[in-house]
Motif scaffolding. Structure first.
Motif, PDB file in Angstrom:
ATOM      1  N   ASP A 155      18.443 -53.550 -98.368  1.00 37.38           N
ATOM      2  CA  ASP A 155      19.099 -53.232 -99.482  1.00 37.38           C
ATOM      3  C   ASP A 155      18.530 -51.595 -98.605  1.00 37.38           C
ATOM      4  O   ASP A 155      19.561 -50.651 -99.582  1.00 37.38           O
ATOM      5  CB  ASP A 155      19.093 -53.240-100.494  1.00 37.38           C
ATOM      6  N   SER A 156      17.325 -51.407 -98.667  1.00 37.82           N
ATOM      7  CA  SER A 156      16.926 -50.107 -97.962  1.00 37.82           C
ATOM      8  C   SER A 156      16.121 -50.211 -96.498  1.00 37.82           C
ATOM      9  O   SER A 156      16.294 -49.002 -96.096  1.00 37.82           O
ATOM     10  CB  SER A 156      15.443 -50.211 -98.945  1.00 37.82           C
ATOM     11  N   GLY A 157      16.285 -51.190 -95.793  1.00 42.66           N
ATOM     12  CA  GLY A 157      15.433 -51.275 -94.417  1.00 42.66           C
ATOM     13  C   GLY A 157      13.909 -50.881 -94.026  1.00 42.66           C
ATOM     14  O   GLY A 157      13.309 -50.810 -94.011  1.00 42.66           O
ATOM     15  N   VAL A 158      13.155 -50.948 -95.906  1.00 36.90           N
ATOM     16  CA  VAL A 158      12.582 -50.792 -96.134  1.00 36.90           C
ATOM     17  C   VAL A 158      11.995 -52.205 -95.940  1.00 36.90           C
ATOM     18  O   VAL A 158      12.301 -53.529 -96.396  1.00 36.90           O
ATOM     19  CB  VAL A 158      11.756 -51.104 -97.801  1.00 36.90           C
ATOM     20  N   ILE A 159      10.465 -52.229 -95.429  1.00 39.46           N
ATOM     21  CA  ILE A 159       9.207 -53.734 -95.190  1.00 39.46           C
ATOM     22  C   ILE A 159       8.298 -53.481 -95.841  1.00 39.46           C
ATOM     23  O   ILE A 159       7.337 -52.981 -96.128  1.00 39.46           O
ATOM     24  CB  ILE A 159       8.551 -53.999 -93.956  1.00 39.46           C
ATOM     25  N   PRO A 160       8.065 -54.115 -97.397  1.00 43.84           N
ATOM     26  CA  PRO A 160       7.187 -54.089 -98.088  1.00 43.84           C
ATOM     27  C   PRO A 160       5.835 -54.846 -98.110  1.00 43.84           C
ATOM     28  O   PRO A 160       4.914 -54.361 -98.667  1.00 43.84           O
ATOM     29  CB  PRO A 160       7.158 -54.278 -99.826  1.00 43.84           C
TER      30      PRO A 160
ATOM     31  N   TYR B 172      15.868 -47.702 -89.929  1.00 43.69           N
ATOM     32  CA  TYR B 172      13.907 -48.391 -89.876  1.00 43.69           C
ATOM     33  C   TYR B 172      13.687 -48.013 -90.793  1.00 43.69           C
ATOM     34  O   TYR B 172      14.102 -47.144 -92.352  1.00 43.69           O
ATOM     35  CB  TYR B 172      13.883 -47.209 -88.726  1.00 43.69           C
ATOM     36  N   PRO B 173      12.192 -48.710 -91.153  1.00 43.56           N
ATOM     37  CA  PRO B 173      11.662 -49.812 -89.959  1.00 43.56           C
ATOM     38  C   PRO B 173      11.514 -51.112 -89.720  1.00 43.56           C
ATOM     39  O   PRO B 173      11.917 -51.060 -89.060  1.00 43.56           O
ATOM     40  CB  PRO B 173      10.013 -50.161 -90.254  1.00 43.56           C
ATOM     41  N   ALA B 174      12.118 -51.744 -90.587  1.00 43.49           N
ATOM     42  CA  ALA B 174      13.088 -53.036 -91.059  1.00 43.49           C
ATOM     43  C   ALA B 174      14.625 -52.856 -89.608  1.00 43.49           C
ATOM     44  O   ALA B 174      14.541 -54.135 -88.973  1.00 43.49           O
ATOM     45  CB  ALA B 174      14.365 -53.322 -91.855  1.00 43.49           C
ATOM     46  N   ARG B 175      14.637 -51.845 -89.008  1.00 46.77           N
ATOM     47  CA  ARG B 175      16.257 -52.232 -87.815  1.00 46.77           C
ATOM     48  C   ARG B 175      15.087 -52.908 -86.360  1.00 46.77           C
ATOM     49  O   ARG B 175      15.135 -53.381 -85.679  1.00 46.77           O
ATOM     50  CB  ARG B 175      16.634 -50.919 -87.433  1.00 46.77           C
TER      51      ARG B 175
END
Length: 516
Positions: A173-178, A200-203
């Motif tokens: 839902d955010s593209g965040v990589i925790p 990004y950064p998930a992209r």
């Protein structure tokens, strides 16, 4: 336009497909697995004896992986399912497909402890394809415990890494990589792309994105709510203005640009030339008087208009009246590139934004001069596009840069609603948001754009479209898309986007229009 959805919106689409139209869940799972197989075959046509390791969880994402394994086995590949849970925890359609794979003679290995990492080390060394079917879109927190070790093992093997629906460890839902995550060469997502696959950064973790049709009824997709839109080249073509064969320079708009200061005359030049390359009939650059001589020599196609300047060589507040008066005869105005934030210049900028009634792009120092100036923008009666990068948005809104970057779509929509302007939140995966709650994520562009002056070019491109009568929303979406497309053409021509400079984008605009 391609709809971009949240994980919850996609689950609702699946629910409607199954519950309202009668498409069996097992059919969706079967088609999902087949889409993964097709993606692998497109890259490795002969799968005989190819070793494929499929890492799967107990849910439907794992079920997609089991379908993939079953079809790969039939094609002569050597798939092994590494099940990150105990077999008796797999339920429903996923269990049916796991049992079918095992009944065909497929290898299923429970992979639930560090001992298993040691036991299977040799098998991992001879892998060609790794398939990630661990978590899917339901993950909302950082991966912990043994799963971090599983992801490390997955990332350390194979020549082709394929994620099923979304790379494990990525927030859909955010593209965040925790935390720990899978890094894919290609991601096969089902039905519609999720936010985390286009921001990004998930992209970057998703690699190439394949959007697979798994037979969700078109009616359900068309009626479904969505978080944002992903423009395609056909959409951009429709947004561009028609060109009359008997048109003249007056037909295609006159753009006024307030820009430049000592040491920053190049920003005004880049912005002006980009607007001309977009097809604008006339461009006037209103500059501090000390810049006019060299500007006229170097930028011959642009009309230069001198304005009163401060002692430091920026536009002075005394120039506001003449600039506002000139804007009355223009189809659009750009304010900001290279402007500086001198107090007198800031006073000039505030008056210009407040009093000019033509459509306007406010960029760079034009925004910085406003400070927390959303109210000034909101009170404008004419269409406005603002183009902040995250730092400028932070200054404009008072939010932190990290807060903005953690939800770029939400941040852009909030500012658009507050300011009444179309917001272009620049950065990798630029977001365009409108005051009526619509958002777009731009799919073009690359890291070559991370250099000085490319924002000035973008402002000129958007302003040039405004001057030609394109509405603010379409001017922003098309300008951003074509700006990124120019960078992508550069990268394709040279093999790498490094070496791109802002003026290259302007030179490439004729090629961009040729692509359309």
């Amino acid at each position: 336009m391609i709809k971009i959805v949240t994980a919850a919106q996609m689950r609702e689409i699946d629910r409607r497909a199954i519950g309202e139209t009668g498409v069996p869940g097992s059919t969706l799972m079967e088609n999902a697995g087949l889409a993964v197989v097709k993606t692998i075959r497109d890259r490795i046509p002969d799968l005989r004896k190819v070793r494929v390791n499929i890492f799967a969880g107990k849910g439907n994402n794992g079920g997609d992986g089991f379908v993939t394994a079953r079809h790969l086995l039939n094609m002569g590949a050597e798939p092994t399912v590494f099940l990150a849970t105990h077999k008796d925890e797999v339920k429903g359609d996923a269990k049916l497909n796991l049992d079918a794979f095992a009944a065909m003679g497929g290898r299923v290995k429970e992979f639930t402890s560090e001992k298993h990492i040691h036991n299977f080390k040799l098998k991992f060394m001879h892998t060609t394809v790794v398939v990630d079917a661990l978590f899917g879109t339901g993950l909302t927190s950082a991966v912990t415990g043994f799963f971090t070790e599983i992801l490390d093992v997955m990332n350390g093997q194979g020549k082709l890494k394929v994620a099923v629906d979304i790379p494990s460890g990525v927030n859909a839902d955010s593209g965040v990589i925790p935390g720990a995550h899978f890094t894919a060469d290609v991601t096969v997502t089902f039905g519609l792309p999720k936010i985390g696959l286009v921001t990004y950064p998930a992209r970057a973790a998703a690699g190439e994105l394949v959007i697979a049709d798994i037979s969700i009824p078109r009616k359900v997709l068309e009626e479904s709510p969505f978080a944002a839109l992903l423009p395609e080249i056909a959409d951009i073509k429709r947004m561009l203005p028609k060109r009359a064969m008997d048109g003249h320079k007056g037909t295609f708009g006159h753009l006024l640009i307030g820009a430049g200061s000592t040491g920053m005359g190049g920003a005004a030049a880049l912005c002006s030339l980009a607007a001309l390359r977009m097809g604008t009939g006339l461009v006037t650059a209103a500059l501090p008087s000390g810049l006019v001589g060299p500007f006229e020599t170097g930028v011959m196609e642009v009309i230069a208009r001198p304005l009163a300047q401060t002692e430091s060589g920026s536009i002075a507040s005394d120039a506001a009246d003449i600039f506002i008066q000139a804007a009355g005869a223009m189809q659009a105005v750009i304010l900001g590139p290279g402007l500086s934030t001198h107090p007198s210049t800031a006073a000039f900028a505030k008056r210009a934004v407040a009093e000019i009634e033509a459509p306007m792009v406010v960029d760079a120092d034009g925004l910085n001069c406003l400070g927390h100036g959303a109210d000034i923008i909101k009170n404008r009666t004419a269409p406005t596009v603002i183009t902040p990068h995250p730092g400028e948005m932070a200054r404009l809104t008072g939010a932190g840069v990290d807060e903005i970057q953690s939800d770029r779509i939400g941040a852009a929509l909030a500012l658009a609603g507050q300011s009444g302007a179309v917001v272009v939140l620049k950065g990798a995966g630029t977001v365009i948001a409108t005051p009526d709650g619509k958002a777009y994520v731009n799919p073009t562009g690359n890291h070559g754009l991370a250099c000085a002056g490319t924002g000035d070019v973008l402002a000129g491109m958007i302003g040039g479209l405004l001057a030609q009568g394109v509405n603010a929303e379409n001017a922003a979406v098309a300008g951003v898309y074509l700006h990124g497309l120019a960078a992508d053409i550069f990268a394709k021509e040279h093999g790498d986007p490094r070496g791109l400079i802002a003026s290259d984008l302007i030179k490439l605009l004729p090629d961009v229009f040729g692509r359309l």
